[in-house]
Design a protein around this motif. Structure first.
Motif, PDB file in Angstrom:
ATOM      1  N   PRO A 167      44.681  39.225  46.885  1.00 12.87           N
ATOM      2  CA  PRO A 167      45.828  39.316  45.980  1.00 12.87           C
ATOM      3  C   PRO A 167      45.362  39.555  44.550  1.00 12.87           C
ATOM      4  CG  PRO A 167      45.331  37.030  46.450  1.00 12.87           C
ATOM      5  CD  PRO A 167      44.409  37.850  47.320  1.00 12.87           C
ATOM      6  N   ALA A 168      46.297  39.812  43.670  1.00 14.85           N
ATOM      7  CA  ALA A 168      45.961  39.948  42.253  1.00 14.85           C
ATOM      8  C   ALA A 168      45.487  38.595  41.719  1.00 14.85           C
ATOM      9  CB  ALA A 168      47.174  40.422  41.464  1.00 14.85           C
ATOM     10  N   PRO A 169      44.576  38.598  40.755  1.00 16.51           N
ATOM     11  CA  PRO A 169      44.129  37.326  40.173  1.00 16.51           C
ATOM     12  C   PRO A 169      45.313  36.530  39.642  1.00 16.51           C
ATOM     13  CG  PRO A 169      42.718  39.124  39.459  1.00 16.51           C
ATOM     14  CD  PRO A 169      43.880  39.753  40.172  1.00 16.51           C
ATOM     15  N   GLY A 170      45.444  35.289  40.119  1.00 18.04           N
ATOM     16  CA  GLY A 170      46.609  34.514  39.724  1.00 18.04           C
ATOM     17  C   GLY A 170      46.360  33.039  39.533  1.00 18.04           C
ATOM     18  N   GLN A 171      45.109  32.594  39.717  1.00 18.45           N
ATOM     19  CA  GLN A 171      44.816  31.174  39.525  1.00 18.45           C
ATOM     20  C   GLN A 171      44.281  30.936  38.115  1.00 18.45           C
ATOM     21  OE1 GLN A 171      41.289  28.837  41.208  1.00 18.45           O
ATOM     22  NE2 GLN A 171      42.945  28.102  42.528  1.00 18.45           N
ATOM     23  N   VAL A 172      44.785  29.892  37.478  1.00 20.63           N
ATOM     24  CA  VAL A 172      44.283  29.517  36.150  1.00 20.63           C
ATOM     25  C   VAL A 172      42.836  29.070  36.277  1.00 20.63           C
ATOM     26  CG1 VAL A 172      44.531  27.915  34.222  1.00 20.63           C
ATOM     27  CG2 VAL A 172      46.564  28.855  35.343  1.00 20.63           C
ATOM     28  N   GLU A 196      38.332  29.892  25.055  1.00 18.44           N
ATOM     29  CA  GLU A 196      38.364  31.305  24.668  1.00 18.44           C
ATOM     30  C   GLU A 196      38.466  32.239  25.869  1.00 18.44           C
ATOM     31  OE1 GLU A 196      34.667  31.237  22.642  1.00 18.44           O
ATOM     32  OE2 GLU A 196      35.563  31.088  20.651  1.00 18.44           O
ATOM     33  N   PHE A 197      37.891  31.829  27.004  1.00 19.53           N
ATOM     34  CA  PHE A 197      37.854  32.706  28.177  1.00 19.53           C
ATOM     35  C   PHE A 197      38.789  32.238  29.289  1.00 19.53           C
ATOM     36  CE2 PHE A 197      33.845  33.370  25.956  1.00 19.53           C
ATOM     37  CZ  PHE A 197      33.794  34.759  25.903  1.00 19.53           C
ATOM     38  N   THR A 198      39.701  31.352  28.950  1.00 18.14           N
ATOM     39  CA  THR A 198      40.668  30.868  29.930  1.00 18.14           C
ATOM     40  C   THR A 198      41.663  31.968  30.266  1.00 18.14           C
ATOM     41  OG1 THR A 198      40.438  28.583  29.200  1.00 18.14           O
ATOM     42  CG2 THR A 198      42.488  29.166  30.340  1.00 18.14           C
ATOM     43  N   GLY A 199      41.952  32.107  31.552  1.00 15.62           N
ATOM     44  CA  GLY A 199      42.896  33.132  31.986  1.00 15.62           C
ATOM     45  C   GLY A 199      43.118  33.043  33.478  1.00 15.62           C
ATOM     46  N   LEU A 200      43.491  34.160  34.075  1.00 13.59           N
ATOM     47  CA  LEU A 200      43.772  34.216  35.505  1.00 13.59           C
ATOM     48  C   LEU A 200      42.603  34.863  36.253  1.00 13.59           C
ATOM     49  CD1 LEU A 200      47.511  35.363  35.393  1.00 13.59           C
ATOM     50  CD2 LEU A 200      46.597  33.022  35.504  1.00 13.59           C
ATOM     51  N   PHE A 201      42.258  34.262  37.380  1.00 17.59           N
ATOM     52  CA  PHE A 201      41.154  34.717  38.216  1.00 17.59           C
ATOM     53  C   PHE A 201      41.577  34.661  39.678  1.00 17.59           C
ATOM     54  CE2 PHE A 201      39.374  32.777  34.420  1.00 17.59           C
ATOM     55  CZ  PHE A 201      38.332  33.617  34.047  1.00 17.59           C
ATOM     56  N   LEU A 202      40.781  35.261  40.535  1.00 22.19           N
ATOM     57  CA  LEU A 202      40.904  34.940  41.948  1.00 22.19           C
ATOM     58  C   LEU A 202      40.532  33.472  42.125  1.00 22.19           C
ATOM     59  CD1 LEU A 202      39.284  38.066  43.656  1.00 22.19           C
ATOM     60  CD2 LEU A 202      41.715  37.507  43.488  1.00 22.19           C
ATOM     61  N   PRO A 203      41.119  32.787  43.108  1.00 17.96           N
ATOM     62  CA  PRO A 203      40.858  31.346  43.255  1.00 17.96           C
ATOM     63  C   PRO A 203      39.375  31.017  43.362  1.00 17.96           C
ATOM     64  CG  PRO A 203      42.691  32.001  44.649  1.00 17.96           C
ATOM     65  CD  PRO A 203      42.114  33.272  44.080  1.00 17.96           C
ATOM     66  N   GLY A 204      38.987  29.980  42.611  1.00 16.14           N
ATOM     67  CA  GLY A 204      37.634  29.456  42.720  1.00 16.14           C
ATOM     68  C   GLY A 204      36.618  29.985  41.733  1.00 16.14           C
ATOM     69  N   PHE A 205      37.056  30.650  40.653  1.00 10.41           N
ATOM     70  CA  PHE A 205      36.068  31.189  39.711  1.00 10.41           C
ATOM     71  C   PHE A 205      35.266  30.072  39.047  1.00 10.41           C
ATOM     72  CE2 PHE A 205      34.517  32.589  35.592  1.00 10.41           C
ATOM     73  CZ  PHE A 205      33.863  33.764  35.936  1.00 10.41           C
ATOM     74  N   ASP A 206      35.941  29.043  38.548  1.00 12.53           N
ATOM     75  CA  ASP A 206      35.213  27.951  37.901  1.00 12.53           C
ATOM     76  C   ASP A 206      34.275  27.258  38.890  1.00 12.53           C
ATOM     77  OD1 ASP A 206      36.476  28.493  35.517  1.00 12.53           O
ATOM     78  OD2 ASP A 206      37.884  26.816  35.640  1.00 12.53           O
ATOM     79  N   LEU A 207      34.712  27.115  40.121  1.00 16.87           N
ATOM     80  CA  LEU A 207      33.855  26.517  41.139  1.00 16.87           C
ATOM     81  C   LEU A 207      32.627  27.388  41.401  1.00 16.87           C
ATOM     82  CD1 LEU A 207      36.473  25.189  43.728  1.00 16.87           C
ATOM     83  CD2 LEU A 207      35.105  23.844  42.117  1.00 16.87           C
ATOM     84  N   ALA A 208      32.814  28.698  41.390  1.00 21.13           N
ATOM     85  CA  ALA A 208      31.672  29.601  41.589  1.00 21.13           C
ATOM     86  C   ALA A 208      30.664  29.444  40.455  1.00 21.13           C
ATOM     87  CB  ALA A 208      32.145  31.043  41.693  1.00 21.13           C
ATOM     88  N   VAL A 235      37.072  33.609  50.904  1.00 22.84           N
ATOM     89  CA  VAL A 235      36.899  35.015  50.511  1.00 22.84           C
ATOM     90  C   VAL A 235      36.956  35.191  48.990  1.00 22.84           C
ATOM     91  CG1 VAL A 235      37.875  37.334  50.637  1.00 22.84           C
ATOM     92  CG2 VAL A 235      37.598  35.973  52.719  1.00 22.84           C
ATOM     93  N   PRO A 236      38.002  34.698  48.306  1.00 21.74           N
ATOM     94  CA  PRO A 236      37.990  34.857  46.841  1.00 21.74           C
ATOM     95  C   PRO A 236      36.818  34.148  46.177  1.00 21.74           C
ATOM     96  CG  PRO A 236      39.843  33.495  47.546  1.00 21.74           C
ATOM     97  CD  PRO A 236      39.276  34.117  48.771  1.00 21.74           C
ATOM     98  N   PHE A 237      36.398  33.024  46.742  1.00 24.46           N
ATOM     99  CA  PHE A 237      35.231  32.336  46.187  1.00 24.46           C
ATOM    100  C   PHE A 237      33.991  33.209  46.309  1.00 24.46           C
ATOM    101  CE2 PHE A 237      31.494  29.592  46.850  1.00 24.46           C
ATOM    102  CZ  PHE A 237      31.479  28.912  45.642  1.00 24.46           C
ATOM    103  N   LEU A 238      33.834  33.891  47.449  1.00 27.03           N
ATOM    104  CA  LEU A 238      32.699  34.782  47.652  1.00 27.03           C
ATOM    105  C   LEU A 238      32.715  35.922  46.634  1.00 27.03           C
ATOM    106  CD1 LEU A 238      30.260  35.176  49.592  1.00 27.03           C
ATOM    107  CD2 LEU A 238      31.749  36.647  50.964  1.00 27.03           C
ATOM    108  N   ILE A 239      33.897  36.469  46.377  1.00 21.11           N
ATOM    109  CA  ILE A 239      34.019  37.525  45.370  1.00 21.11           C
ATOM    110  C   ILE A 239      33.637  36.984  43.994  1.00 21.11           C
ATOM    111  CG2 ILE A 239      35.610  39.103  44.205  1.00 21.11           C
ATOM    112  CD1 ILE A 239      37.233  39.157  46.845  1.00 21.11           C
ATOM    113  N   ASN A 240      34.107  35.775  43.686  1.00 24.53           N
ATOM    114  CA  ASN A 240      33.764  35.178  42.401  1.00 24.53           C
ATOM    115  C   ASN A 240      32.267  34.906  42.291  1.00 24.53           C
ATOM    116  OD1 ASN A 240      36.273  35.021  40.998  1.00 24.53           O
ATOM    117  ND2 ASN A 240      36.908  33.344  42.338  1.00 24.53           N
ATOM    118  N   GLN A 241      31.651  34.515  43.392  1.00 24.91           N
ATOM    119  CA  GLN A 241      30.197  34.352  43.360  1.00 24.91           C
ATOM    120  C   GLN A 241      29.509  35.670  43.001  1.00 24.91           C
ATOM    121  OE1 GLN A 241      29.267  32.374  47.274  1.00 24.91           O
ATOM    122  NE2 GLN A 241      27.953  31.170  45.926  1.00 24.91           N
ATOM    123  N   ALA A 242      30.031  36.769  43.527  1.00 18.40           N
ATOM    124  CA  ALA A 242      29.461  38.072  43.189  1.00 18.40           C
ATOM    125  C   ALA A 242      29.539  38.318  41.689  1.00 18.40           C
ATOM    126  CB  ALA A 242      30.197  39.177  43.945  1.00 18.40           C
TER     127      ALA A 242
END
Length: 283
Positions: A167-172, A196-208, A235-242
């Protein structure tokens, strides 16, 4: 007159009195202060670049949004702003998780739990409509890092396949949960700083990010993996890891040759190999 004094001579501090300067760079000035008996932190923008001006204004708007619509975690209260180059917030007593990007000492189990609880709770914040937007373009990031040589052709194809179904990035997301941006309070809580860099990501960006940065803390990666599994965001976590690992590799391969560079790359390369193995195992 020092450059610091010059910065503050023309700044609208809203009645705040300057105390100890914590950090001064070409980008910004950070100092302790006092406003009508309230300990505060004073942040003044110094950079003229449009990018940093936009980031500073974005952070101001977030603190204003926090005032009207508090997030489910503690953040410093907004005390005063001129709307564009001065941000004065509540000073919260405590100390950062670490001052280094990659902590030199492992986090305790209590600290690790506090950090993970805080970033996962912040992701549940509902911002005012239109407040946040995607921080970056995921497909474009894949293309840029492919052209730079970090993703090979198979990596690129696998990531685009995952992105096509995402989906489109939608998690804070905080967007920059470095140890220095995580304040441990005297009561044992954890407070997020610097938005400063707070926004919308695929789920799990901060965790990555934490999965990468806390690799030397025993149990940290396992704890993050458990949260990912529980949330069903593999899956989104894997993308964020990339996104995270390719950026970290770029940053550290660009450093001058030496022990520091070698130490960081020795920490990152096994994580990179493990990520690529998981990526291609999904094909």
């Amino acid at each position: 007159m020092t450059s610091t004094s010059h910065d503050l001579a023309t700044a609208d501090l809203g009645g705040a009195v300057l105390g100890e300067a914590l950090r001064a760079s070409d980008k910004s000035l950070l100092a302790l202060g006092d406003r009508h008996g309230l300990p505060v932190v004073i942040k003044v923008l110094r950079a003229d670049e449009e990018f940093w001006q936009a980031k500073f204004t974005h952070e101001i708007r977030l603190y204003q949004a926090f005032t009207e619509n508090p997030p489910p975690v503690r953040v410093p209260k907004l005390v005063h702003t001129d709307g564009h180059s001065v941000l004065i917030i509540e000073h919260i007593s405590g100390h950062p998780v670490d001052t280094e990007r990659y902590p030199e000492q492992p986090l305790s189990a209590v600290t690790l739990d506090a950090v993970l609880d805080t970033v996962t709770a912040f992701a549940q914040w509902t911002p005012p409509p239109g407040m946040l937007a995607p921080v970056f373009d995921y497909p474009d990031r894949v293309e840029r890092y492919h052209h730079a040589g970090f993703f090979d052709a198979d990596d690129r194809a696998a990531l685009h396949t995952l992105l096509d179904a995402a989906p489109a990035p939608g998690q804070v997301g905080h967007g920059d949960p470095l140890p220095a941006n995580l304040l441990l309070t005297e009561s044992g809580g954890c407070v997020l700083l610097d938005f400063e860099f707070t926004g919308l990501f695929l789920p799990g960006f901060d965790l990555a990010m934490l999965h990468t940065l806390l690799a030397d803390t025993p149990g940290a990666q396992g704890a993050v993996d458990a949260l990912v599994d529980e949330a069903g965001i593999e899956v989104p976590f894997l993308i964020n890891q990339a996104m995270v690992l390719s950026r970290e590799l770029r940053m550290h391969t660009e450093l001058d040759a030496g022990e520091f560079r070698d130490k960081r790359l020795a920490l990152l390369r096994p994580q990179w190999d493990a990520f690529r193995a998981r990526l291609h195992a999904r094909r």
